[in-house]
Design a protein around this motif. Structure first.
Motif, PDB file in Angstrom:
ATOM      1  N   TYR A 126       5.753  21.985  -8.362  1.00 48.08           N
ATOM      2  CA  TYR A 126       6.349  21.080  -7.384  1.00 48.08           C
ATOM      3  C   TYR A 126       5.247  20.467  -6.520  1.00 48.08           C
ATOM      4  CZ  TYR A 126      10.810  23.338  -8.491  1.00 48.08           C
ATOM      5  OH  TYR A 126      11.922  23.820  -9.140  1.00 48.08           O
ATOM      6  N   PRO A 127       5.424  19.244  -6.049  1.00 50.59           N
ATOM      7  CA  PRO A 127       4.411  18.649  -5.157  1.00 50.59           C
ATOM      8  C   PRO A 127       4.363  19.393  -3.831  1.00 50.59           C
ATOM      9  CG  PRO A 127       6.361  17.250  -5.279  1.00 50.59           C
ATOM     10  CD  PRO A 127       6.545  18.327  -6.311  1.00 50.59           C
ATOM     11  N   ALA A 128       3.169  19.618  -3.329  1.00 48.47           N
ATOM     12  CA  ALA A 128       2.996  20.285  -2.036  1.00 48.47           C
ATOM     13  C   ALA A 128       2.636  19.300  -0.933  1.00 48.47           C
ATOM     14  CB  ALA A 128       1.910  21.360  -2.141  1.00 48.47           C
ATOM     15  N   ILE A 129       2.224  18.090  -1.313  1.00 52.43           N
ATOM     16  CA  ILE A 129       1.751  17.114  -0.346  1.00 52.43           C
ATOM     17  C   ILE A 129       2.702  15.920  -0.304  1.00 52.43           C
ATOM     18  CG2 ILE A 129      -0.184  15.680   0.383  1.00 52.43           C
ATOM     19  CD1 ILE A 129      -0.767  18.695   0.342  1.00 52.43           C
ATOM     20  N   ALA A 130       3.069  15.507   0.885  1.00 57.70           N
ATOM     21  CA  ALA A 130       3.848  14.279   1.095  1.00 57.70           C
ATOM     22  C   ALA A 130       3.120  13.474   2.167  1.00 57.70           C
ATOM     23  CB  ALA A 130       5.272  14.595   1.516  1.00 57.70           C
ATOM     24  N   GLU A 131       2.187  12.649   1.745  1.00 62.85           N
ATOM     25  CA  GLU A 131       1.365  11.903   2.699  1.00 62.85           C
ATOM     26  C   GLU A 131       2.229  10.952   3.513  1.00 62.85           C
ATOM     27  OE1 GLU A 131      -1.961  10.024   0.928  1.00 62.85           O
ATOM     28  OE2 GLU A 131      -2.791  11.874   0.081  1.00 62.85           O
ATOM     29  N   GLN A 132       1.904  10.844   4.803  1.00 61.64           N
ATOM     30  CA  GLN A 132       2.685  10.037   5.727  1.00 61.64           C
ATOM     31  C   GLN A 132       2.018   8.702   6.035  1.00 61.64           C
ATOM     32  OE1 GLN A 132       5.720  11.213   6.639  1.00 61.64           O
ATOM     33  NE2 GLN A 132       5.277  12.976   5.330  1.00 61.64           N
ATOM     34  N   ASP A 133       1.179   8.230   5.126  1.00 64.33           N
ATOM     35  CA  ASP A 133       0.477   6.970   5.365  1.00 64.33           C
ATOM     36  C   ASP A 133       1.466   5.813   5.480  1.00 64.33           C
ATOM     37  OD1 ASP A 133      -1.854   8.361   5.206  1.00 64.33           O
ATOM     38  OD2 ASP A 133      -2.345   7.749   3.163  1.00 64.33           O
ATOM     39  N   ILE A 134       1.158   4.883   6.354  1.00 63.27           N
ATOM     40  CA  ILE A 134       1.944   3.656   6.482  1.00 63.27           C
ATOM     41  C   ILE A 134       1.360   2.632   5.508  1.00 63.27           C
ATOM     42  CG2 ILE A 134       2.564   1.760   8.031  1.00 63.27           C
ATOM     43  CD1 ILE A 134       2.496   3.737  10.317  1.00 63.27           C
ATOM     44  N   ARG A 135       2.196   2.112   4.644  1.00 61.99           N
ATOM     45  CA  ARG A 135       1.728   1.197   3.601  1.00 61.99           C
ATOM     46  C   ARG A 135       2.120  -0.239   3.948  1.00 61.99           C
ATOM     47  NH1 ARG A 135      -0.023   4.490  -0.321  1.00 61.99           N
ATOM     48  NH2 ARG A 135       0.881   6.579  -0.460  1.00 61.99           N
ATOM     49  N   PHE A 136       1.183  -1.138   3.701  1.00 60.99           N
ATOM     50  CA  PHE A 136       1.392  -2.545   3.978  1.00 60.99           C
ATOM     51  C   PHE A 136       1.523  -3.329   2.667  1.00 60.99           C
ATOM     52  CE2 PHE A 136      -0.935  -0.907   7.626  1.00 60.99           C
ATOM     53  CZ  PHE A 136      -0.189  -1.398   8.691  1.00 60.99           C
ATOM     54  N   ASN A 137       2.268  -4.426   2.716  1.00 61.11           N
ATOM     55  CA  ASN A 137       2.342  -5.367   1.607  1.00 61.11           C
ATOM     56  C   ASN A 137       1.447  -6.562   1.910  1.00 61.11           C
ATOM     57  OD1 ASN A 137       4.374  -3.922   0.126  1.00 61.11           O
ATOM     58  ND2 ASN A 137       5.883  -4.650   1.616  1.00 61.11           N
ATOM     59  N   GLN A 138       0.954  -7.195   0.868  1.00 61.58           N
ATOM     60  CA  GLN A 138       0.142  -8.394   1.044  1.00 61.58           C
ATOM     61  C   GLN A 138       1.058  -9.614   1.095  1.00 61.58           C
ATOM     62  OE1 GLN A 138      -2.674  -8.153  -2.251  1.00 61.58           O
ATOM     63  NE2 GLN A 138      -4.256  -7.466  -0.836  1.00 61.58           N
ATOM     64  N   LEU A 139       0.867 -10.448   2.132  1.00 61.59           N
ATOM     65  CA  LEU A 139       1.674 -11.637   2.327  1.00 61.59           C
ATOM     66  C   LEU A 139       0.810 -12.888   2.289  1.00 61.59           C
ATOM     67  CD1 LEU A 139       3.850 -10.409   5.366  1.00 61.59           C
ATOM     68  CD2 LEU A 139       4.302 -10.103   2.918  1.00 61.59           C
ATOM     69  N   HIS A 140       1.420 -14.020   1.932  1.00 60.81           N
ATOM     70  CA  HIS A 140       0.740 -15.307   1.992  1.00 60.81           C
ATOM     71  C   HIS A 140       0.834 -15.817   3.423  1.00 60.81           C
ATOM     72  CE1 HIS A 140       0.366 -19.726   0.525  1.00 60.81           C
ATOM     73  NE2 HIS A 140      -0.809 -19.214   0.843  1.00 60.81           N
ATOM     74  N   ALA A 141      -0.299 -15.917   4.111  1.00 63.15           N
ATOM     75  CA  ALA A 141      -0.300 -16.208   5.540  1.00 63.15           C
ATOM     76  C   ALA A 141       0.456 -17.482   5.915  1.00 63.15           C
ATOM     77  CB  ALA A 141      -1.739 -16.270   6.057  1.00 63.15           C
ATOM     78  N   PRO A 142       0.301 -18.614   5.198  1.00 65.48           N
ATOM     79  CA  PRO A 142       0.991 -19.847   5.627  1.00 65.48           C
ATOM     80  C   PRO A 142       2.514 -19.746   5.616  1.00 65.48           C
ATOM     81  CG  PRO A 142      -0.805 -20.371   4.127  1.00 65.48           C
ATOM     82  CD  PRO A 142      -0.643 -18.878   4.097  1.00 65.48           C
ATOM     83  N   CYS A 143       3.115 -19.035   4.629  1.00 61.87           N
ATOM     84  CA  CYS A 143       4.578 -19.008   4.537  1.00 61.87           C
ATOM     85  C   CYS A 143       5.175 -17.620   4.745  1.00 61.87           C
ATOM     86  CB  CYS A 143       5.041 -19.549   3.184  1.00 61.87           C
ATOM     87  SG  CYS A 143       4.547 -18.526   1.778  1.00 61.87           S
ATOM     88  N   GLY A 144       4.354 -16.560   4.730  1.00 68.52           N
ATOM     89  CA  GLY A 144       4.851 -15.213   4.942  1.00 68.52           C
ATOM     90  C   GLY A 144       5.494 -14.570   3.738  1.00 68.52           C
ATOM     91  N   SER A 145       5.379 -15.171   2.553  1.00 64.46           N
ATOM     92  CA  SER A 145       5.982 -14.615   1.343  1.00 64.46           C
ATOM     93  C   SER A 145       5.116 -13.492   0.781  1.00 64.46           C
ATOM     94  CB  SER A 145       6.155 -15.699   0.277  1.00 64.46           C
ATOM     95  OG  SER A 145       7.002 -16.731   0.758  1.00 64.46           O
ATOM     96  N   ARG A 146       5.778 -12.520   0.161  1.00 65.78           N
ATOM     97  CA  ARG A 146       5.055 -11.395  -0.428  1.00 65.78           C
ATOM     98  C   ARG A 146       4.362 -11.838  -1.711  1.00 65.78           C
ATOM     99  NH1 ARG A 146       7.583  -5.381  -1.713  1.00 65.78           N
ATOM    100  NH2 ARG A 146       5.713  -4.502  -2.691  1.00 65.78           N
ATOM    101  N   ILE A 147       3.110 -11.431  -1.865  1.00 67.52           N
ATOM    102  CA  ILE A 147       2.306 -11.819  -3.013  1.00 67.52           C
ATOM    103  C   ILE A 147       2.709 -10.995  -4.237  1.00 67.52           C
ATOM    104  CG2 ILE A 147      -0.038 -11.905  -3.964  1.00 67.52           C
ATOM    105  CD1 ILE A 147       0.571 -14.030  -1.857  1.00 67.52           C
TER     106      ILE A 147
END
Length: 291
Positions: free
Chosen positions: A29-50
């Motif tokens: 069984y997994p022993a680690i559950a990392e709590q990192d905050i993950r970001f998505n990459q967006l296109h700056a001019p329109c804010g759409s996800r890449i």
């Protein structure tokens, strides 16, 4: 410390510990559950996800998965093609047996070799032998070194007993570890007075146990608060911290004396600090249902 609710996670694999002529069925069984905050990459001019696309610059089109092959680069633009079927034949066959090779004291294993950690839980008909191995290792103060072929990779593992439960640590092989090349060749032997103060400083902030719950990811906590405030449209001013400077040799004795003097106050402040909190993620808005 082994968390009581840790084994509620999804089982990754069923395996067997080979201990002499004894076989112990276990679940990994997994022993680690990392709590990192993950970001998505967006296109700056329109804010759409890449969207990431597999594009061939020669054929000028997107490439589907069934047209992909692996290649090892010999030189620039020169590759040896390797098919998945060839890799499957070269890789070690899957094995369900964790063969224990020897038992050693845990301090004999340098922490640099530890890669990842898993929980081992007893499967049906393996509870008694599981407890037998666990208690025997705790009584002898030994951990087990075992070989196990898992997911096409022949790996070395350490199995250790903690509070009546078994932990599995995947190890790096010796040739995976890089040589330490950052050591200075100059001889900077400290003065006896400096060494005495440094030892006194270490002793003054030493503890006999490691309390993991006393520490938390303060950067993540600040990041969560920053995201939540920014999502409300608030303007936030950030003040960059000044980079630390290396202590000059001429200031070393004075800095050591000041450090020893401040230790008592830091201990009192830390003892009054709030207990560590469980890391949390920024609140996400519920998506409106389309009618």
């Amino acid at each position: 410390m082994v968390h009581q609710g840790a084994l509620l996670a999804r089982k990754l694999e069923t395996a067997y510990i080979s201990f002499g002529l004894v076989t112990i069925p276990v679940g990994i069984y997994p022993a680690i559950a990392e709590q990192d905050i993950r970001f998505n990459q967006l296109h700056a001019p329109c804010g759409s996800r890449i969207k990431q696309q597999r594009f061939c610059p020669v054929c000028k089109r997107e490439v589907p998965y069934d047209e992909l092959v692996k290649g090892y680069e010999l030189a620039e633009d020169q590759y040896v093609r390797i098919d998945q079927d060839e890799l499957d034949q070269l890789q070690a066959e899957e094995s369900e047996a964790m063969e224990i090779l020897e038992f050693v004291p845990l301090p004999a294993v340098d922490p640099i070799y530890f890669e990842s950690t898993y929980y081992l839980a007893a499967e049906t008909r393996g509870e008694k032998t599981y407890q037998l191995l666990s208690q025997a290792m705790e009584q002898t103060e030994r951990v087990a070194l075992a070989k196990f072929v898992w997911r096409g990779k022949d790996s070395l593992f350490v199995i250790r007993s903690v509070q009546g439960r078994l932990l599995l640590h995947r190890m790096y092989y010796h040739n995976d570890i890089r040589e330490f090349e950052g050591t200075s060749t100059k001889d900077h032997k400290p003065e006896s007075a400096e060494l005495k103060l440094a030892t006194q400083l270490i002793e003054s902030i030493s503890s006999e146990i490691f309390d993991a719950q006393a520490y938390r990811d303060e950067y993540q906590q600040r990041l969560v608060e920053f995201i939540e405030e920014k999502s409300k449209g608030q303007r936030i001013t950030l003040h960059p911290k000044e980079a630390p400077r290396a202590t000059e040799v001429v200031d070393l004795m004075q800095r050591l004396k000041e450090s020893v003097a401040q230790t008592a106050e830091k201990k009192r402040t830390r003892s009054r600090a709030l207990p560590a909190q469980v890391p949390r993620q920024p609140e996400k808005k519920a998506h409106a249902r389309r009618r």
